[in-house]
Design a protein around this motif. Structure first.
Motif, PDB file in Angstrom:
ATOM      1  N   TYR A 426     -20.698   7.410  88.490  1.00 29.60           N
ATOM      2  CA  TYR A 426     -20.815   8.564  87.550  1.00 29.60           C
ATOM      3  C   TYR A 426     -22.191   8.325  86.597  1.00 29.60           C
ATOM      4  O   TYR A 426     -22.655   7.058  86.677  1.00 29.60           O
ATOM      5  N   ALA A 442     -15.795  16.094  83.940  1.00 30.16           N
ATOM      6  CA  ALA A 442     -16.469  15.651  85.103  1.00 30.16           C
ATOM      7  C   ALA A 442     -17.067  16.601  85.923  1.00 30.16           C
ATOM      8  O   ALA A 442     -16.284  17.574  85.979  1.00 30.16           O
ATOM      9  N   ILE A 450     -21.123  12.222  90.395  1.00 27.53           N
ATOM     10  CA  ILE A 450     -20.246  12.955  89.507  1.00 27.53           C
ATOM     11  C   ILE A 450     -21.117  12.844  88.218  1.00 27.53           C
ATOM     12  O   ILE A 450     -21.650  11.534  87.733  1.00 27.53           O
ATOM     13  N   ARG A 451     -21.253  13.866  87.561  1.00 25.70           N
ATOM     14  CA  ARG A 451     -21.984  13.923  86.071  1.00 25.70           C
ATOM     15  C   ARG A 451     -20.963  14.132  84.927  1.00 25.70           C
ATOM     16  O   ARG A 451     -20.090  14.947  85.144  1.00 25.70           O
ATOM     17  N   ILE A 452     -20.963  13.281  83.900  1.00 22.80           N
ATOM     18  CA  ILE A 452     -20.049  13.626  82.730  1.00 22.80           C
ATOM     19  C   ILE A 452     -20.911  14.465  81.787  1.00 22.80           C
ATOM     20  O   ILE A 452     -22.211  14.147  81.456  1.00 22.80           O
TER      21      ILE A 452
END
Length: 478
Positions: A426, A442, A450-452
């Motif tokens: 991430y 997420a 995956i971007r937070i």
């Protein structure tokens, strides 16, 4: 009068003259053949042209030679009761005439029995004898009124008549609001007259009566026929099928217009025609009196070009419908192809995303994109590249003064994502730069893993609304 327009009237009037010259009695195959042909072809033709006087005489004479006994029976019965009928008509007309006079109308009232052919038809249709036919009488009221008051005056007279005699609402015929195809205008009603006898009443103006009696043309006499002919209907052309059926089409109608008037399938597969034993193109304009045979091919299909020369509403509508059906077919094939490609690329297929893609590629509608795909006009690899670019742009809209957070900056941080997958890769999204302790979620990106994001990220609502299926719960690991 133009020669092309005169053709139809020559046909009708020569036939009427032939009927008049035939023996009034007797029976022969030739007379029956001529009479039957007149009933099936010439009388309907006269009707469509609005030549009712010619039509009525043709029908009566045709009946005389096909069923002389019935003709003679009806004619004799009508003649026997002529004085009685005349007295009845006079009694019927009197109160109406008084009302119209009191109202200040200028008018003429004519009374007559129905035609012999019409009575015979009623006897057959109603399965009864002559004395059981309820509307043997017909009254015609002809108003001399200005053009702008024609309709209102006719309806006013109708109201006066129904004040005197009880109308049969099922027998009201309004050809004022919507005239017949041949231009006939009149208001018909049937009322219960004295002695409980039904009487048909026709209400029209002097102008309407001129058209009804003489057809769409006037002032051309032939062998004593009191039906005039001028330049027919300047907006129509009358032609025949190979079997002799009459067709009325707009002026400047082509062979293709005629083909669609026969049947939609005939029109869609028309490749040309034959007129006077000569092959002609689908663009050939028709002349009055032409007998047209249509040539077809199963390989022929409508094209956009056809709309540039057909003139009839039916032809235009059917061509447009056929072209639309082809478009729908290609669109369905293109969509199916694109869905298969998305599946192969392991991308989620979303109609909204594809609509945005179509606009980005310069198409006015997504259906146009589908059609290009089906026809091999669109490069699917170019389409994929543009789609991925749009996905990335729409997933995260950068706000002003955002900074990129490198991977190293998140070293030592631990985040749990509820997706039943361990050791997920991430990144902290630079658009909101989440910090330990911030509420987070997420987002599964197409190309960046995956971007937070912070729950109050400026892009959060957009992502949840458009890509809810990619949003996953997440939290800082303790």
């Amino acid at each position: 009068m133009e020669d092309s327009n005169k053709v139809l009237y020559d046909i009708l009037l020569e036939r009427l003259d032939l009927l008049r010259r035939m023996d009034k009695e007797g029976d022969s195959d030739q007379r029956r053949h001529i009479a039957a042909e007149t009933s099936q072809l010439h009388a309907p033709m006269a009707h469509r042209l609005g030549l009712y006087q010619i039509k009525t005489e043709m029908e009566d004479l045709a009946l005389k030679f096909t069923n002389y006994d019935l003709y003679k029976y009806i004619a004799h019965a009508l003649n026997e009761k002529k004085s009685e009928r005349d007295a009845y008509i006079e009694a019927f007309i009197a109160p109406i005439s008084q009302k119209l006079t009191d109202a200040g109308y200028t008018f003429v009232i004519k009374g007559r029995p129905k035609s012999i052919h019409s009575i015979a038809h009623k006897m057959e249709a109603q399965h009864c004898d002559l004395d059981k036919i309820y509307d043997l009488f017909a009254i015609r009221i002809i108003l001399d009124t200005p053009l702008e008051r024609e309709k209102s005056d006719c309806w006013q007279v109708y109201s006066m008549i129904t004040d005197v005699f009880q109308p049969n609402p099922k027998r009201l015929r309004d050809w004022l609001s919507v005239p017949k195809e041949n231009g006939y205008e009149s208001l018909h009603t049937t009322v219960l007259g004295p002695d409980n006898k039904w009487v048909e009443v026709q209400i029209r103006t002097k102008r309407m009566d001129e058209v009804a009696e003489k057809g769409v043309a006037a002032h051309w006499a032939y062998k004593g026929v009191n039906a005039g002919v001028t330049n027919v209907n300047a907006h129509s052309v009358y032609v025949f099928t190979p079997t002799g059926d009459l067709r009325r089409l707009p002026s400047d109608a082509t062979v293709l217009d005629f083909a669609f008037s026969v049947h939609s399938e005939v029109g869609c597969h028309c490749v040309g025609g034959r007129i006077r034993n000569q092959n002609v193109s689908i663009r050939q304009k028709l002349q009055n009196g032409d007998q047209v045979e249509i040539l077809t091919s199963p390989n022929q299909h409508p094209t956009q070009d056809w709309l540039t020369f057909v003139v009839s509403v039916k032809a235009k509508n059917k061509i447009k419908q056929a072209l639309k059906e082809v478009e729908y077919k290609f669109a369905a094939e293109g969509r199916e192809l694109l869905e298969r490609r998305f599946k192969n690329w392991k991308l989620d297929y979303d109609e909204n995303d594809v609509s945005r893609l179509a606009l980005k590629l310069g198409y006015k509608a997504v259906s146009d994109l589908y059609q290009s795909l089906a026809q091999g006009k669109e490069d699917v690899l170019r389409l994929k590249d543009v789609f991925l670019q749009l996905e990335e742009q729409s997933a995260v809209v950068h706000t002003e003064k955002t900074e990129y957070v490198p991977k190293e900056a998140t070293a030592g941080l631990a985040i749990e994502v509820d997706m039943n997958v361990k050791n997920v890769d991430y990144n902290l999204s630079p658009c909101c730069n989440p910090q330990p302790g911030d509420p987070i979620f997420a987002f599964v990106s197409v190309t960046k893993g995956i971007r937070i994001h912070r729950c109050n990220c400026p892009n959060a609502d957009n992502m949840r609304e458009r890509y809810a299926y990619r949003v996953l719960p997440a939290r800082w690991k303790k």
